[in-house]
Scaffold this motif. Structure first.
Motif, PDB file in Angstrom:
ATOM      1  N   GLY A  34     -12.488   4.754  42.229  1.00  0.00           N
ATOM      2  CA  GLY A  34     -11.922   5.344  41.027  1.00  0.00           C
ATOM      3  C   GLY A  34     -12.845   6.360  40.389  1.00  0.00           C
ATOM      4  O   GLY A  34     -13.985   6.559  40.821  1.00  0.00           O
ATOM      5  N   LYS A  35     -12.361   7.025  39.343  1.00  0.00           N
ATOM      6  CA  LYS A  35     -13.089   8.153  38.749  1.00  0.00           C
ATOM      7  C   LYS A  35     -14.401   7.743  38.085  1.00  0.00           C
ATOM      8  O   LYS A  35     -15.407   8.438  38.200  1.00  0.00           O
ATOM      9  N   GLN A  36     -14.395   6.649  37.350  1.00  0.00           N
ATOM     10  CA  GLN A  36     -15.607   6.194  36.666  1.00  0.00           C
ATOM     11  C   GLN A  36     -15.761   4.687  36.861  1.00  0.00           C
ATOM     12  O   GLN A  36     -15.623   3.905  35.923  1.00  0.00           O
ATOM     13  N   PRO A  37     -16.088   4.267  38.080  1.00  0.00           N
ATOM     14  CA  PRO A  37     -16.151   2.830  38.360  1.00  0.00           C
ATOM     15  C   PRO A  37     -17.329   2.162  37.666  1.00  0.00           C
ATOM     16  O   PRO A  37     -18.425   2.708  37.603  1.00  0.00           O
ATOM     17  N   THR A  38     -17.074   0.975  37.148  1.00  0.00           N
ATOM     18  CA  THR A  38     -18.138   0.173  36.543  1.00  0.00           C
ATOM     19  C   THR A  38     -18.817  -0.681  37.618  1.00  0.00           C
ATOM     20  O   THR A  38     -18.334  -0.793  38.754  1.00  0.00           O
ATOM     21  N   GLU A  39     -19.918  -1.290  37.245  1.00  0.00           N
ATOM     22  CA  GLU A  39     -20.593  -2.209  38.174  1.00  0.00           C
ATOM     23  C   GLU A  39     -19.647  -3.324  38.589  1.00  0.00           C
ATOM     24  O   GLU A  39     -19.591  -3.710  39.767  1.00  0.00           O
ATOM     25  N   ASP A  40     -18.881  -3.846  37.631  1.00  0.00           N
ATOM     26  CA  ASP A  40     -17.930  -4.913  37.948  1.00  0.00           C
ATOM     27  C   ASP A  40     -16.881  -4.433  38.943  1.00  0.00           C
ATOM     28  O   ASP A  40     -16.505  -5.171  39.866  1.00  0.00           O
ATOM     29  N   ASP A  41     -16.386  -3.204  38.753  1.00  0.00           N
ATOM     30  CA  ASP A  41     -15.383  -2.646  39.666  1.00  0.00           C
ATOM     31  C   ASP A  41     -15.922  -2.589  41.093  1.00  0.00           C
ATOM     32  O   ASP A  41     -15.259  -3.021  42.045  1.00  0.00           O
ATOM     33  N   VAL A  42     -17.133  -2.046  41.227  1.00  0.00           N
ATOM     34  CA  VAL A  42     -17.711  -1.862  42.558  1.00  0.00           C
ATOM     35  C   VAL A  42     -18.012  -3.212  43.201  1.00  0.00           C
ATOM     36  O   VAL A  42     -17.741  -3.427  44.391  1.00  0.00           O
ATOM     37  N   ALA A  43     -18.559  -4.140  42.421  1.00  0.00           N
ATOM     38  CA  ALA A  43     -18.863  -5.464  42.966  1.00  0.00           C
ATOM     39  C   ALA A  43     -17.594  -6.167  43.436  1.00  0.00           C
ATOM     40  O   ALA A  43     -17.578  -6.806  44.501  1.00  0.00           O
ATOM     41  N   LYS A  60     -24.443   3.298  39.765  1.00  0.00           N
ATOM     42  CA  LYS A  60     -25.636   2.791  40.437  1.00  0.00           C
ATOM     43  C   LYS A  60     -25.253   1.669  41.395  1.00  0.00           C
ATOM     44  O   LYS A  60     -24.205   1.037  41.242  1.00  0.00           O
ATOM     45  N   VAL A  61     -26.132   1.458  42.369  1.00  0.00           N
ATOM     46  CA  VAL A  61     -25.936   0.345  43.294  1.00  0.00           C
ATOM     47  C   VAL A  61     -27.159  -0.560  43.187  1.00  0.00           C
ATOM     48  O   VAL A  61     -28.278  -0.160  43.539  1.00  0.00           O
ATOM     49  N   ASN A  62     -26.927  -1.788  42.702  1.00  0.00           N
ATOM     50  CA  ASN A  62     -28.020  -2.739  42.486  1.00  0.00           C
ATOM     51  C   ASN A  62     -27.886  -3.933  43.432  1.00  0.00           C
ATOM     52  O   ASN A  62     -27.002  -3.973  44.294  1.00  0.00           O
ATOM     53  N   ALA A  63     -28.763  -4.888  43.260  1.00  0.00           N
ATOM     54  CA  ALA A  63     -28.788  -6.048  44.146  1.00  0.00           C
ATOM     55  C   ALA A  63     -27.486  -6.839  44.068  1.00  0.00           C
ATOM     56  O   ALA A  63     -27.005  -7.369  45.090  1.00  0.00           O
ATOM     57  N   ARG A  64     -26.896  -6.923  42.880  1.00  0.00           N
ATOM     58  CA  ARG A  64     -25.633  -7.664  42.744  1.00  0.00           C
ATOM     59  C   ARG A  64     -24.551  -7.063  43.624  1.00  0.00           C
ATOM     60  O   ARG A  64     -23.798  -7.781  44.308  1.00  0.00           O
ATOM     61  N   ILE A  65     -24.453  -5.746  43.614  1.00  0.00           N
ATOM     62  CA  ILE A  65     -23.441  -5.072  44.430  1.00  0.00           C
ATOM     63  C   ILE A  65     -23.741  -5.273  45.916  1.00  0.00           C
ATOM     64  O   ILE A  65     -22.836  -5.546  46.717  1.00  0.00           O
ATOM     65  N   MET A  66     -24.996  -5.157  46.287  1.00  0.00           N
ATOM     66  CA  MET A  66     -25.362  -5.362  47.697  1.00  0.00           C
ATOM     67  C   MET A  66     -24.990  -6.769  48.155  1.00  0.00           C
ATOM     68  O   MET A  66     -24.469  -6.955  49.257  1.00  0.00           O
ATOM     69  N   ASP A  86     -31.080   0.771  44.065  1.00  0.00           N
ATOM     70  CA  ASP A  86     -32.240  -0.123  44.034  1.00  0.00           C
ATOM     71  C   ASP A  86     -32.807  -0.185  45.449  1.00  0.00           C
ATOM     72  O   ASP A  86     -32.365  -0.981  46.289  1.00  0.00           O
ATOM     73  N   GLN A  87     -33.785   0.683  45.703  1.00  0.00           N
ATOM     74  CA  GLN A  87     -34.293   0.823  47.068  1.00  0.00           C
ATOM     75  C   GLN A  87     -35.077  -0.407  47.517  1.00  0.00           C
ATOM     76  O   GLN A  87     -35.044  -0.769  48.693  1.00  0.00           O
ATOM     77  N   ALA A  88     -35.772  -1.058  46.597  1.00  0.00           N
ATOM     78  CA  ALA A  88     -36.512  -2.267  46.956  1.00  0.00           C
ATOM     79  C   ALA A  88     -35.552  -3.376  47.368  1.00  0.00           C
ATOM     80  O   ALA A  88     -35.780  -4.082  48.371  1.00  0.00           O
ATOM     81  N   ALA A  89     -34.466  -3.532  46.610  1.00  0.00           N
ATOM     82  CA  ALA A  89     -33.473  -4.560  46.946  1.00  0.00           C
ATOM     83  C   ALA A  89     -32.825  -4.258  48.291  1.00  0.00           C
ATOM     84  O   ALA A  89     -32.577  -5.172  49.093  1.00  0.00           O
ATOM     85  N   ALA A  90     -32.556  -2.989  48.561  1.00  0.00           N
ATOM     86  CA  ALA A  90     -31.962  -2.611  49.841  1.00  0.00           C
ATOM     87  C   ALA A  90     -32.914  -2.922  50.992  1.00  0.00           C
ATOM     88  O   ALA A  90     -32.506  -3.459  52.038  1.00  0.00           O
TER      89      ALA A  90
END
Length: 315
Positions: A34-43, A60-66, A86-90
């Motif tokens: 979607g146009k402006q996805p939230t963290e919850d949307d992506v997760a 952003k893409v964080n550990a929760r999403i991964m 979050d490159q460290a989490a990746a």
């Protein structure tokens, strides 16, 4: 929308992707967040579709999403700024992180010059005054760029393009980049202190890291040449925004042209909105017709390269 096939899924954190990129991803089901996805949307989409790849356009893409994407192998940035990942989490999860480096370099360099010229010539302010019925010719005086010094912080693909235009304008161009192997002809490499002291225009073209966050603070602005122009088409986190607002209000800086901000979308109300010597744009320096295609193709190519590499290693 995902079809009923069993193709692996690529999730795009946006509502669209260049057709040329979609053609490259023909072997995948592409799901748009979607146009402006939230963290919850992506997760939630990750949990539902289990993508093997995420192409990051917005957010952003964080550990929760991964962790919600059980099959995730690669996170591919639609552009060059991977600080939103979050490159460290990746790395901990064995997930590849890639950037479409250089895909939007021409667009960002052009926008940097749009902001430089708008600040030096006060084009937006003159336009507003004209529309209000004023004729400011008797009182207006712009800054002539020929013979002035352009200071570049960062000398990658974007900084080099900005430098070439400065040279064409007859400017002296100095740059600081400890990671650059060389400098283009006509560009003098200097220390940061020397750049701050000599540059009439300072333009930022470096990535954001933990080490340089808020590096442009009150102390640094005090070391700038009085009346200098600051332009930022890199990352907002490089600048202490309260300190910049103070430097602009006091006249230490002539003006600023800003395309990125510490919090995006920029919070409103914001001190910058009341300063007449700031020109603002909503982080669109890399958004052009050609860059849209180049970034999409670059992001898709990175997805394919990492997945193919994983498949070879698993064989």
């Amino acid at each position: 929308m995902q079809t009923s096939s069993q193709k692996p899924v690529v999730l795009v954190t946006a509502a669209d992707l260049a057709p040329q990129a979609l053609d490259m991803l023909g072997g995948f089901d592409v799901v748009f967040a979607g146009k402006q996805p939230t963290e919850d949307d992506v997760a939630a989409l990750c949990a539902q579709h289990k993508p093997v790849a995420i192409i990051v356009r917005y957010g952003k893409v964080n550990a929760r999403i991964m962790d919600a994407a059980a099959n995730l192998q690669v996170i591919s940035k639609h552009g060059s700024g991977i600080d939103v990942i979050d490159q460290a989490a990746a790395a901990e999860r064995g997930i590849g992180v890639r950037a479409a480096a250089g895909a939007n370099a021409a667009a960002v360099a052009e926008h940097a010059w749009a902001l430089i010229l708008a600040c030096a010539k006060r084009v937006p302010q003159l336009d507003v005054r004209m529309r209000e019925g004023h004729w400011d010719k008797p009182t207006h005086k712009s800054i002539e760029l020929e013979g002035r010094t352009l200071g570049l912080v960062g000398l990658g693909a974007i900084g080099r393009r900005v430098a070439s235009v400065g040279i064409a304008f007859g400017m002296k161009v100095v740059a600081h980049d400890p990671y650059a192997k060389d400098a283009p002809q006509g560009v003098q490499r200097v220390s940061l202190d020397a750049l701050y002291a000599s540059a009439d225009i300072v333009s930022l073209h470096c990535p954001l890291t933990d080490e340089n966050r808020n590096m442009f603070n009150a102390d640094v602005f005090d070391r700038f040449k009085r009346g200098a122009i600051l332009v930022n088409t890199a990352r907002g986190g490089l600048i202490d925004e309260a300190a910049l607002a103070d430097a602009l209000a006091s006249g230490q800086l002539h003006s600023a042209g800003l395309d990125s901000f510490a919090v995006e979308p920029m919070t409103s109300p914001h001190p910058f909105q009341s300063l007449p010597n700031v020109i603002l744009s909503p982080h669109i320096g890399g958004v052009s017709d050609a860059a849209y295609v180049n970034m999409g193709k670059g992001a898709a190519a990175n997805v394919l390269a990492v997945l193919e590499d994983h498949a070879r290693n698993a064989a």
